[in-house]
Design a protein around this motif. Structure first.
Motif, PDB file in Angstrom:
ATOM      1  N   GLU A   1      10.713  47.852  79.715  1.00 54.96           N
ATOM      2  CA  GLU A   1      10.690  47.477  78.297  1.00 54.96           C
ATOM      3  C   GLU A   1       9.270  47.210  77.819  1.00 54.96           C
ATOM      4  N   LEU A   2       8.461  46.552  78.678  1.00 53.48           N
ATOM      5  CA  LEU A   2       7.062  46.321  78.327  1.00 53.48           C
ATOM      6  C   LEU A   2       6.314  47.646  78.174  1.00 53.48           C
ATOM      7  N   GLY A   3       6.561  48.569  79.105  1.00 56.91           N
ATOM      8  CA  GLY A   3       5.921  49.876  79.026  1.00 56.91           C
ATOM      9  C   GLY A   3       6.341  50.638  77.785  1.00 56.91           C
ATOM     10  N   GLN A   4       7.611  50.525  77.423  1.00 61.72           N
ATOM     11  CA  GLN A   4       8.094  51.206  76.219  1.00 61.72           C
ATOM     12  C   GLN A   4       7.450  50.621  74.963  1.00 61.72           C
ATOM     13  N   LYS A   5       7.235  49.301  74.961  1.00 61.12           N
ATOM     14  CA  LYS A   5       6.597  48.661  73.812  1.00 61.12           C
ATOM     15  C   LYS A   5       5.141  49.123  73.680  1.00 61.12           C
ATOM     16  N   LEU A   6       4.449  49.264  74.819  1.00 53.17           N
ATOM     17  CA  LEU A   6       3.085  49.803  74.783  1.00 53.17           C
ATOM     18  C   LEU A   6       3.078  51.182  74.134  1.00 53.17           C
ATOM     19  N   TYR A   7       4.056  52.002  74.520  1.00 49.31           N
ATOM     20  CA  TYR A   7       4.126  53.377  73.991  1.00 49.31           C
ATOM     21  C   TYR A   7       4.500  53.386  72.509  1.00 49.31           C
ATOM     22  N   ASP A   8       5.496  52.578  72.141  1.00 47.13           N
ATOM     23  CA  ASP A   8       5.965  52.576  70.746  1.00 47.13           C
ATOM     24  C   ASP A   8       4.895  52.050  69.790  1.00 47.13           C
ATOM     25  N   ASP A   9       4.181  51.004  70.212  1.00 44.73           N
ATOM     26  CA  ASP A   9       3.177  50.397  69.342  1.00 44.73           C
ATOM     27  C   ASP A   9       1.807  51.070  69.452  1.00 44.73           C
ATOM     28  N   GLN A  10       1.692  52.043  70.360  1.00 47.06           N
ATOM     29  CA  GLN A  10       0.431  52.775  70.555  1.00 47.06           C
ATOM     30  C   GLN A  10      -0.728  51.807  70.833  1.00 47.06           C
ATOM     31  N   ILE A  11      -0.506  50.896  71.779  1.00 43.90           N
ATOM     32  CA  ILE A  11      -1.542  49.933  72.151  1.00 43.90           C
ATOM     33  C   ILE A  11      -1.830  50.066  73.643  1.00 43.90           C
ATOM     34  N   SER A  12      -3.038  49.654  74.045  1.00 44.42           N
ATOM     35  CA  SER A  12      -3.436  49.788  75.448  1.00 44.42           C
ATOM     36  C   SER A  12      -3.127  48.535  76.261  1.00 44.42           C
ATOM     37  N   GLN A  13      -2.950  47.386  75.569  1.00 45.31           N
ATOM     38  CA  GLN A  13      -2.662  46.127  76.252  1.00 45.31           C
ATOM     39  C   GLN A  13      -1.541  45.393  75.529  1.00 45.31           C
ATOM     40  N   LEU A  14      -0.852  44.552  76.289  1.00 46.11           N
ATOM     41  CA  LEU A  14       0.213  43.729  75.711  1.00 46.11           C
ATOM     42  C   LEU A  14       0.158  42.353  76.346  1.00 46.11           C
ATOM     43  N   SER A  15       0.058  41.316  75.515  1.00 48.67           N
ATOM     44  CA  SER A  15       0.074  39.930  75.991  1.00 48.67           C
ATOM     45  C   SER A  15       1.372  39.284  75.526  1.00 48.67           C
ATOM     46  N   THR A  16       2.105  38.695  76.449  1.00 49.38           N
ATOM     47  CA  THR A  16       3.437  38.187  76.116  1.00 49.38           C
ATOM     48  C   THR A  16       3.418  36.803  75.472  1.00 49.38           C
ATOM     49  N   THR A  17       2.365  36.001  75.689  1.00 45.09           N
ATOM     50  CA  THR A  17       2.285  34.670  75.073  1.00 45.09           C
ATOM     51  C   THR A  17       1.565  34.722  73.738  1.00 45.09           C
ATOM     52  N   ASP A  18       0.351  35.293  73.725  1.00 44.03           N
ATOM     53  CA  ASP A  18      -0.421  35.487  72.486  1.00 44.03           C
ATOM     54  C   ASP A  18      -0.494  36.987  72.220  1.00 44.03           C
TER      55      ASP A  18
END
Length: 340
Positions: A205-222
């Protein structure tokens, strides 16, 4: 001769908070500024009271608390809550109120755009008072840490490593399951496999969110925080804050949360300052971190003159080639002359 002694703690003293705060204390400026604002115009929540339910804190009181915290570098909501109980100036400013740290945190969370509007309003006041003119602006960045830990910051490579690790664990558990004969032990192994499958799905799910939002990093708290080099090449999760200062009195005229570096931030900050001060033409100073042809071209289109330090060409040392500026242009023949 005796020691210098204080007053008796148990002695009753007749004194007011007004007497305990200096006439020229900065806290009085904060109070006067906020009381002069119509917070409805800025979009703050709870500007009017409901007929039922528990009464809220006045937005003006919480705004005063935050401005005081900005001025004296008290950024934590818990520390602001503690300061309201022990700081005499804050007791005076809030008239003895002691808001809970969650109330303070929710006020910031619910009013991000309103805070920005107050900042822009303050800048226009400075412009009316001729304290800023927007003729020359210097832009630079600084990094601050976020609450998000490096463990809870993900990119595609990190997610793939977790998935590979989970696949290996599931494979081992399945081998154990095939060799186990006792039903109780088999049930324990099945529970472990199910737990690993849940983790596998969460990382997917985290990987899919990276792909959907077209971002290189994802922080779950901030969510806005990124892994950045804070100091001495140490990587932590934080923010790369872009700031612009006016040259007249060195006052801040623009702020923006940028990417992990300064490469694509110059034109964005120029637009921010132009919107904040209502000006178009200006001189902009920046260091070599902002030196990219695309950004300089955008700034030219925005009618600003840029003074940016050029980046050193790594190819000059590596391949022993001449820098571009060493080639002299001859308009008559429309040619360049090689320095060799």
């Amino acid at each position: 001769m005796d020691y210098v002694r204080g007053v008796d703690r148990h002695q009753l003293t007749m004194i007011s908070l007004e007497q305990m705060v200096g006439k020229k204390a900065f806290v009085r400026i904060i109070d006067a500024f906020v009381e002069g604002l119509n917070l409805d115009d800025f979009g703050f929540t709870n500007t009017t009271c409901q007929k039922e339910g528990r009464p809220p804190y006045r937005p003006s009181d919480l705004l005063k608390l935050y401005i005081y915290g900005f001025r004296y570098k008290i950024h934590s909501c818990r520390r602001l809550a503690h300061a309201s109980k022990v700081n005499v100036e804050l007791m005076w400013l809030l008239q003895g109120l002691q808001p809970h740290y969650k109330t303070i945190a929710n006020f910031r969370k619910d009013n991000p755009e309103a805070f920005q509007k107050v900042f822009k309003y303050f800048l226009l006041m400075l412009k009316d008072w001729d304290l800023v003119d927007g003729k020359t602006v210097a832009i630079d960045s600084f990094k601050i840490r976020a609450q998000n830990s490096l463990k809870n910051n993900y990119n595609e490579g990190k997610i793939n490593r977790h998935l590979d690790y989970i696949d290996e664990k599931i494979k081992k558990y399945e081998e154990q399951l095939n060799q186990e004969t006792k039903q109780e032990s088999r049930n324990e192994i099945i529970d472990k496999i199910d737990h690993q499958v849940e983790k596998w799905n969460a990382y997917c799910e985290l990987g899919q969110k990276l792909y959907d939002d077209q971002i290189s990093q994802l922080s779950t708290t901030d969510p806005d925080a990124r892994a950045v080099v804070l100091h001495r090449n140490i990587v932590n999760v934080g923010y790369n804050i872009q700031a612009a200062a006016d040259s007249k009195n060195k006052l801040l005229v623009g702020l923006e949360t940028g990417g992990v570096n300064d490469t694509h931030a110059l034109s964005t900050m120029v637009k921010e300052v132009q919107a904040n001060l209502g000006v178009e033409k200006m001189d902009v100073l920046a260091d070599k971190g902002y030196h990219t042809g695309d950004e300089l071209s955008k700034c030219e289109g925005l009618k600003v003159k840029t003074y940016v330090s050029p980046k050193a060409n790594a190819a000059i040392k590596q391949y022993k080639v001449f820098p571009m500026e060493a080639f002299k242009y001859h308009p008559g023949t429309d040619t360049y002359r090689c320095p060799n």
